[in-house]
Design a protein around this motif. Structure first.
Motif: not given
Length: 191
Positions: A35-50, A95-105, A147-149
Motif C-alpha cells: 500500500w505504501y509503495d502504491r501511495s507514496l508517489p501520489t502523496v509525494y507528487g502532491y507535495l513536490f510542487h506545493r 500548512v504547519d510548515h508554512f506557519r513555522r517558516a513565517e514565524r522563523d522569518t 496561493l498554493v491552497l
C-alpha cells in the motif's frame, strides 16, 4: 428504500469495511509495504510542487504524513480512499510548515534588525526565478501558503482562512499581496 449506487456516498458497511481493511493493511507488514509503495508517489507528487519543488522538504513532510497516518489510522473514517486521507494529513503538515517558516522569518528579521540597529533589515535581492515554482519559492511563507491552497488545491478563501487560523479578511489580503508578489517575481524572470 434500497440504497442507490452513488460514487460520492458509500453505505455504512462499505465505510466500516474500508476502515477495517486499512487496519488490516497496517497490521500486516507486507500489505502495508504494498500500500505504501502504491501511495507514496501520489502523496509525494502532491507535495513536490506545493513546496517549491524542494525534494528534501517534500520527502520530510511525506514521511511525517505517513507516520501520522500509522499513528492515527483509528481516526480514518473510510469515507475516502486511504491515499486521499493521507493527502489530507500531508496538507495539514504543509500548512504547519508554512506557519513555522513565517514565524522563523519574522524572528530572523527582528533579530537582524536589532543586530543592525535598524528598524528593518535589508537583504540582497533574491535570484530571479526560472519558472513558476521558483517564483513561488521567493514569496514569504504565508503568501506562498495562500496561493498554493487557493489556486493549486482549489480551496475557497474561507477554507484557506480556516486552515491557516486567520480571518477571511486577513486571508484575502494575503492572497492579494501574494498574487502581486508572485506576478512581480515571475515577470522579473522574463527580463
Amino acid at each position: 428504500m434500497p440504497f442507490e449506487a452513488d460514487s460520492s456516498v458509500r453505505p455504512p458497511t462499505a465505510i466500516n469495511g474500508a476502515r477495517s481493511e486499512l487496519g488490516a493493511v497496517f497490521a500486516d507488514e507486507i500489505a502495508f509495504r504494498a500500500w505504501y509503495d502504491r501511495s507514496l508517489p501520489t502523496v509525494y507528487g502532491y507535495l513536490f510542487h506545493r513546496c517549491g519543488r524542494n525534494p528534501e522538504l517534500a520527502e520530510e513532510l511525506t514521511q511525517e504524513a505517513f507516520v501520522e497516518a500509522v499513528r492515527s489510522y483509528g481516526r480514518f473514517r473510510g469515507q475516502a480512499d486511504a491515499t486521499t486521507w493521507v493527502i489530507g494529513i500531508v496538507r495539514h503538515k504543509l500548512v504547519d510548515h508554512f506557519r513555522r517558516a513565517e514565524r522563523d522569518t519574522r524572528r530572523l528579521a527582528a533579530l537582524s534588525a536589532r543586530e543592525l540597529g535598524a528598524s528593518r533589515a535589508e537583504s540582497a535581492p533574491p535570484t530571479l526565478p526560472d519558472d513558476v515554482d521558483d517564483a513561488l519559492a521567493l514569496l514569504p511563507a504565508l503568501q506562498r501558503a495562500v496561493l498554493v491552497l487557493h489556486y493549486m488545491d482549489q480551496l475557497s478563501v474561507r477554507e484557506v482562512a480556516r486552515s491557516l487560523g486567520k480571518t477571511e479578511a486577513a486571508t484575502a489580503s494575503l492572497l492579494a499581496r501574494g498574487r502581486d508578489a508572485f506576478r512581480q517575481a515571475y515577470s522579473e524572470a522574463d527580463r
